[in-house]
Write an enzyme that holds these catalytic residues in place. Structure first.
Site, PDB file in Angstrom:
ATOM      1  CB  SER A 180      -2.681 -13.601  -3.074  1.00  0.00           C
ATOM      2  OG  SER A 180      -3.557 -12.572  -3.508  1.00  0.00           O
ATOM      3  CE  LYS A 181      -2.427 -14.714   4.873  1.00  0.00           C
ATOM      4  NZ  LYS A 181      -1.779 -14.217   6.103  1.00  0.00           N
ATOM      5  NE  ARG A 182      -2.072  -7.303   0.838  1.00  0.00           N
ATOM      6  CZ  ARG A 182      -1.163  -8.001   1.475  1.00  0.00           C
ATOM      7  NH1 ARG A 182      -0.772  -9.172   1.008  1.00  0.00           N
ATOM      8  NH2 ARG A 182      -0.611  -7.547   2.584  1.00  0.00           N
ATOM      9  CB  SER A 201       2.135 -13.343   8.472  1.00  0.00           C
ATOM     10  OG  SER A 201       1.779 -12.075   8.966  1.00  0.00           O
ATOM     11  CG  HIS A 223      -3.522 -17.969   1.506  1.00  0.00           C
ATOM     12  ND1 HIS A 223      -2.911 -18.579   0.444  1.00  0.00           N
ATOM     13  CD2 HIS A 223      -2.601 -17.116   2.024  1.00  0.00           C
ATOM     14  CE1 HIS A 223      -1.670 -18.134   0.317  1.00  0.00           C
ATOM     15  NE2 HIS A 223      -1.457 -17.243   1.266  1.00  0.00           N
TER      16      HIS A 223
END
Length: 465
Positions: A247-249, A14, A20
Site C-alpha cells: 500500500s502507499k502507507r 487520488s 503505486h
C-alpha cells in the site's frame, strides 16, 4: 458491445502520493480491457481530498502512465473542476428526497458510536436527522454547517455479479446513510465517483478489492439517480515479500522508482499483468499479445505475491531484446546520476556487449563504470591471478598493445602472441588482464572488452603492477 454501447473504462487515482504498484496494475487491466474491445480509456484525478492532494503527485501519476505506455483517450479530468456539477446533482437529490441534511456534531457522532459499542451493537449513523413520514426532527442548531447524507434504502439486498469475484450480496442493513457532502461543501469520494462514472458513461469499473465495501453505496446512489450501472470487477490485493498488503502507507514503492532503478516499461507491464491474470502458461508476451488476450476472463480471485526476483528475470529477458541505441540512452542517464558524462555513440557497443549479463540498466551502468572511472581489483583476485610468474607476460602485452592499431582483431593477435612467447594458456593471461583493467575477473571475451577502452587506459592499468 455495439457501437451504441461502447466499452469505456477508467483509472481514477487520488493525487495524495505516488502511483503505486496496485493502482498501476488496475490501470493496466482497465487499459487492456478497453483496447481489447476497441473502447475508450479515461484518466480521472480524484482530488477532492484537498488537504493531501498535490500537483507533484498529479505530475508523477501522469509520468508513470506515460512511462508504462498506458495511453488514455480522455483526461486527465479533475474532480475539483466539477464541483458545480456535483452541486447540481446534490440539489436534485435533496429535492427528490434521496438525500438530506444532517446537523450532528463530531462529538454527537462519537457519543452515538460509544453508546452502540456499549450495547454491543454495530456502530453506524442512527438516522436521527433522516426524514421519515410522521417523524419530528430535532431543531436545527444555530451556526452549524450540516453534512449531506444519502438516504440509503433501509431494507433489501445489493447484489452484483463481480467480473472477478463472481456474485456478491450485501444487505442494506449492513451500511448506513453515507455522507456525500462534507460541512465545507466538498463532496466525498463515494458520491463523486458515481456522478463521474455516470457522466463519463463508464461501462466497466475495475479496481482493487478494498472497494468492495463501497460498491453497495455506489450502486444505491446510481439507482437513486436513475443512472445506468457499470459492471464492477474487484482485483485481489498484491502482497509484499512479507505476506502483507502493499500500500502507499506500507511497503509499496512508486512506478517511477522502478524506472529509476533501470527497469524497462515493457517488462513492468508484462510482470504486472501476471499479478492477478493469466493466459495459459504464458509468462513472456508483448503489449500487442496482452491486448489480444485480455478479455476480462482468467482473472485470479486470490491475492498475488510480489516477487522481485521474478521481475528481474522478466526484465533480463527484455534487456536482451532491447535496441542497443535505446539502452545506451538509458545507461547514459544512469551514469549521469553518478556524475559521469558519457557519449551515447560510445555507450552503444558497450550496451550490446554487456546487456546479456544484466537485469536492469542500473546493473548495466555498474558494468560500464570501469570504462569511465578507476577500478580497484580485490586483494583476492590480485593474489590469485597477478602472480610474479605472469607479470613479465603482462609487461610484454602492454608493449605489444602500445604498438598496434586499436581494434579487436589486433588486440586478439597481441594476446595470442604474448601467450605463445611466455608459454601460457589463455586463462593464465586473460584473468590477470581482466583483474587489472576491469577490476573483476569475469567478463565477456577479453579482446572485445579491451577494444571498447581507451588504449592508453588499458596500457596504464597493465603497467600499474
Amino acid at each position: 458491445m455495439s457501437q451504441t454501447n461502447p466499452i469505456r473504462t477508467r483509472i481514477a487515482p487520488s493525487p495524495t502520493g505516488f502511483l503505486h504498484l496496485g493502482t498501476a496494475r488496475t490501470a493496466l487491466f482497465s487499459w487492456a480491457y478497453a483496447r481489447h474491445y476497441g473502447g475508450q480509456f479515461v484518466l480521472r484525478i480524484e482530488d477532492t481530498d484537498v488537504a493531501r492532494s498535490t500537483q507533484d503527485s498529479v505530475d508523477q501519476i501522469i509520468a508513470s502512465m506515460k512511462w508504462l505506455g498506458l495511453d488514455y483517450d480522455e483526461g486527465p479530468i479533475y474532480q475539483m473542476q466539477r464541483l458545480d456539477r456535483y452541486q447540481q446533482v446534490v440539489d436534485q437529490m435533496l429535492a427528490e428526497g434521496t438525500a438530506y441534511r444532517c446537523y450532528c456534531s463530531p462529538e454527537e457522532l462519537d457519543a452515538m458510536r460509544e453508546g452502540q459499542r456499549a450495547r454491543g451493537e454495530k456502530t453506524g449513523y442512527d438516522g436521527r436527522w433522516r426524514p421519515e413520514p410522521g417523524k419530528v426532527l430535532p431543531p436545527v442548531p444555530a451556526g452549524v454547517n450540516p453534512v449531506i447524507r444519502f438516504k440509503n434504502p433501509p431494507e433489501g439486498d445489493v447484489t452484483w455479479n463481480d467480473l472477478v469475484k463472481g456474485p456478491i450480496t450485501i444487505n442494506n442493513r449492513e451500511i448506513d446513510d453515507l455522507i456525500i457532502v462534507r460541512p465545507d461543501g466538498v463532496p466525498t469520494y463515494n458520491f463523486c465517483v458515481v456522478v463521474d462514472d455516470w457522466d463519463m458513461k463508464i461501462s466497466h469499473v475495475f479496481r482493487g478489492d478494498e472497494h468492495v465495501n463501497n460498491t453497495p453505496w455506489q450502486i444505491n446512489i446510481f439507482n437513486a439517480l436513475g443512472a445506468p450501472l457499470p459492471q464492477f470487477g474487484h482485483f485481489p490485493v498484491i502482497l509484499g515479500d512479507d505476506g502483507l498488503k502493499l500500500s502507499k502507507r506500507r511497503g509499496a514503492v512508486s512506478v517511477t522508482n522502478y524506472e529509476d532503478k533501470g527497469y524497462l516499461p515493457e517488462a513492468m507491464l508484462n510482470y504486472l499483468s501476471r499479478l492477478g491474470w493469466s493466459h495459459g502458461d504464458e509468462e513472456l508476451y508483448s503489449r500487442e499479445q496482452l491486448i489480444a488476450w485480455f478479455d476480462g476472463t482468467h482473472c485470479n480471485k486470490s491475492p498475488a505475491q510480489w516477487d522481485p526476483a521474478k521481475l528481474e528475470w522478466v526484465n533480463s529477458h527484455y534487456m536482451k531484446l532491447a535496441d542497443d541505441g535505446r539502452l545506451a540512452e538509458l545507461v547514459k542517464v544512469q551514469l549521469a546520476k553518478r556524475d559521469i558524462q558519457a557519449d551515447s555513440a560510445r555507450l552503444k557497443p558497450m550496451a550490446a556487449l554487456f546487456k546479456d549479463r544484466c537485469s536492469t540498466t542500473q546493473a548495466l551502468a555498474d558494468w560500464l563504470l570501469m570504462y569511465f572511472a578507476e577500478v580497484q581489483p580485490s586483494a583476492d583476485d590480485l593474489a590469485a591471478h597477478v602472480t610474479d610468474s605472469v607479470k613479465p607476460a603482462l609487461a610484454t602485452l602492454a608493449d605489444k598493445l602500445s604498438a598496434i592499431e586499436w581494434n579487436k582483431a589486433a588486440i586478439s593477435a597481441a594476446i595470442k602472441e604474448t601467450i605463445a612467447a611466455h608459454g601460457l594458456k589463455m586463462p593464465q593471461l586473460a584473468m590477470p588482464v581482466r583483474a587489472l583493467v576491469c577490476g573483476r575477473v569475469q567478463t565477456p571475451s577479453v579482446d572485445a572488452v579491451l577494444e571498447l577502452f581507451d588504449k592508453e587506459i588499458v596500457i596504464k592499468r597493465l603497467r600499474s603492477i
